[in-house]
Design an enzyme around this catalytic site. Sequence first.
Site, PDB file in Angstrom:
ATOM      1  CG  HIS A  94      -2.573   0.987   1.494  1.00 33.20           C
ATOM      2  ND1 HIS A  94      -2.469   1.786   2.425  1.00 33.20           N
ATOM      3  CD2 HIS A  94      -2.672   1.527   0.088  1.00 33.20           C
ATOM      4  CE1 HIS A  94      -3.533   2.508   2.185  1.00 33.20           C
ATOM      5  NE2 HIS A  94      -3.717   2.267   0.773  1.00 33.20           N
TER       6      HIS A  94
ATOM      7  CG  HIS B 291      -0.898   5.764  -1.931  1.00 31.56           C
ATOM      8  ND1 HIS B 291      -2.173   5.895  -2.281  1.00 31.56           N
ATOM      9  CD2 HIS B 291      -2.016   4.548  -1.105  1.00 31.56           C
ATOM     10  CE1 HIS B 291      -3.334   6.114  -2.221  1.00 31.56           C
ATOM     11  NE2 HIS B 291      -3.008   4.663  -1.431  1.00 31.56           N
TER      12      HIS B 291
ATOM     13  CG  HIS C 211      -7.833   1.518  -2.897  1.00 23.54           C
ATOM     14  ND1 HIS C 211      -7.085   1.977  -3.917  1.00 23.54           N
ATOM     15  CD2 HIS C 211      -7.094   2.070  -1.647  1.00 23.54           C
ATOM     16  CE1 HIS C 211      -6.297   3.494  -3.255  1.00 23.54           C
ATOM     17  NE2 HIS C 211      -5.543   2.834  -1.382  1.00 23.54           N
TER      18      HIS C 211
ATOM     19  CD  GLU D  96      -5.508   9.473  -5.202  1.00 24.65           C
ATOM     20  OE1 GLU D  96      -5.840   9.065  -6.423  1.00 24.65           O
ATOM     21  OE2 GLU D  96      -4.340   8.722  -4.011  1.00 24.65           O
TER      22      GLU D  96
ATOM     23  CG  HIS E  24      -9.805   8.449  -0.353  1.00 26.44           C
ATOM     24  ND1 HIS E  24      -8.863   8.560  -0.746  1.00 26.44           N
ATOM     25  CD2 HIS E  24      -9.740   7.370  -0.020  1.00 26.44           C
ATOM     26  CE1 HIS E  24      -7.813   7.759  -0.634  1.00 26.44           C
ATOM     27  NE2 HIS E  24      -8.329   6.889   0.059  1.00 26.44           N
TER      28      HIS E  24
ATOM     29  CG  HIS F   3      -7.497   7.970   4.891  1.00 25.63           C
ATOM     30  ND1 HIS F   3      -7.265   6.695   5.527  1.00 25.63           N
ATOM     31  CD2 HIS F   3      -7.617   7.533   3.361  1.00 25.63           C
ATOM     32  CE1 HIS F   3      -6.949   5.678   4.004  1.00 25.63           C
ATOM     33  NE2 HIS F   3      -7.311   6.514   3.175  1.00 25.63           N
TER      34      HIS F   3
ATOM     35  CG  HIS G 100     -10.007   2.043   0.693  1.00 26.89           C
ATOM     36  ND1 HIS G 100     -10.550   2.539  -1.180  1.00 26.89           N
ATOM     37  CD2 HIS G 100      -9.418   2.956   2.025  1.00 26.89           C
ATOM     38  CE1 HIS G 100      -9.615   4.287  -0.206  1.00 26.89           C
ATOM     39  NE2 HIS G 100      -8.640   3.829   0.949  1.00 26.89           N
TER      40      HIS G 100
END
Length: 682
Positions: free
Chosen positions: A201, A205, A227, A345, A361, A365, A401
């Site tokens: 992950h 990114h 994802h 995103e 998104h 987080h 997610h």
Amino acid sequence: MSEAQSLLSLFEKPYPDVTTPRANEAIVFEMEERPAVSVRLGAGSTINLRKRPDADPSRLGTATVIPRGSAFSFFVRTHRQAAKDLCDAFMKTTGVQDLMEFAARVKNIVNESLFIYSLSFVILHKKELRNFRLPSLVEVFPQKFVPVEHLVKSQQEAVRRDKNEETQMVIEHGPDFSSTSIKPEHRVSYWREDYGLNIHHWHWHLVYPIEMNVNRDRKGEIFFYMHQQMITRYDMERLSVGLRRVEKLENWRIPIPDGYFSKLTVNNSGRAWGTRQDTTNMKDFRRNDIGLQQLDITELEVWRNRLMDAIHQGYMKNAKGDTIHLSDDVTTGKRGIDILGDAFEADSSLSPHFQFYGDLHNMAHVLISFSHDNDNAHKEEMGVMGDSATAMRDPVFYRLHKFVDDVFQAYKLTQRPYTLENLSMPGVVVNQVSVTSKKQVNKLTTGWSMREFEASRGIDFSSPKPVILRLTHLDSVPFNYHIEITNNEPRPTVVTVRIFLAPKHNGAGEEMPFMEQRVLWSEMDKFNHTLNPGKNQIVRASKDSSVTNPNDFTFRDLNARPMTSTEASEFDFCGCGWPQHLLLPRGKPEGMTFQLFFMITDFEKDKVEQARGARSCANAVSFCGVLDAKFPDSRPMGFPFDRRPPPSLLDASVLTAADYARLGNIMMQDITITFLGDKLVK
Ligand code: CUO
């Protein structure tokens, strides 16, 4: 010490000899009183640095705003800007020596995780550095993978040890991880806390960063797809241990049932990640310590509504008021899913209208990661959801997610169903398919394995010998796919072979209809093959999967021969794939039935024109794409399961994926996966 060793030493402990946490003090000391300084490098040697006016913090832009010792979060826009400023400064250096000197200067000024992120970024993106192989994040930051109590105990042991002691110090972690049998969610903690999963992950990114001008093909779409595949694989794992499929986190006004306590520390500072109690509510963001403005949950809800409106209207609006249609059936320009991915995103440099569609998104987080201390009243650090290297440990990651994926799926359901013509390939018939492993047919096995890392690269144990970190992880016995295909064309034909895996039964033990199983298909492999006229036998090894890294991609063997620049750049770029050891779901001790889906498509229709010289990742291309080139499959990612099935197949009373197999180019096969625990023999 070679240039390469010197540069890579910057990933290691101990840090340079100046370790003050106050950035400005450090640079004043170095710049004014010691125009040239020696810096101690990880391998025990020193380099002399020339005076570097460009290492003045005022020239590093916002790179110094994140305090050392605290968390760095790419989900936080101000942190992204800090990363961009530091990466820009690194990118401006000329040559390896110049970068090394500059990076050594700033290493003790900027935040530790930011430094490693930026140095990794520049090695990945600067063409002349493509012969450098990135070290494994487990070795750079053992603190992000192993509970602090193991590390502290080992440090104490190292201090007590007789310096002549011959035996190697080993830190073991797993298979209990941070779980107990009290919480059902802990049944999958071995998977959520897997080192390879979390490295994947972080690495993904890094390869697909937002707002960093990297110009990656189909970036928004691959954000959706990678994802989505994480969720399908998590669900397969959950069903393996008797848990229901993950439920989306859609209502942000009710408590989150499951808490998370990582037991990890952020950097080398000893500062603990924030924890979240069971039944914690998300809260309006009210902190002023990370440079973000206050943000209410209402704002997230407004952004979500605007995205949903766009999906159902079929278009978005840009800042000038122009209409941008959302469709996956385009011959030029971006697919709708790609545009939606950028907006969701969100990447402010690519979103059609960042002010309007927001930063949904990323900020979800952030709000979740600060739900335990939303106003900094307790001066607590963010939770693990804030860092891409740790977020997948937390059960709420998958719930968030799953929500993200459901929005994308809502869009996909607005697209026309595939036609039989889209799905079929006249002239090609699949006769037989199977998998073999250790002479067993259609029976695969999983169990526990162990992997060793060198923890003393990332933490100073004051030990003359390396300290080894031994991690337990799920693994599987390698296997081969066997596919027999008849090519009725009179000439050789190039095809794409697509292989997916899904559980056969849902949590209630029932065979799943197509639309339930549709979002559970996990890509296992995708490759091209030339069929000769007549019968063809294809044998394909599981280790060659298009979604995984080879095993050693997460491991550095110091005795191995140096990599060529081609190998190293492929390692750095393609290393963002899924971990090979998690290719298969765990299955059950008594065996669990899964289905393999094989589809053959015409490469003439799948192919993408590439510039000369584009090099595909030999592995992991499905999640990592191609370095400096286009994604090599023209079909929408997730094809053929990303859309509804053709209405012409709907004459079955309950459509299942097996109805696709009425087409000659598609075949399915039931297989069993058995979990052997400690008895796994590879
Ligand atoms: Cu990878 Cu939410 O994007 O974690």
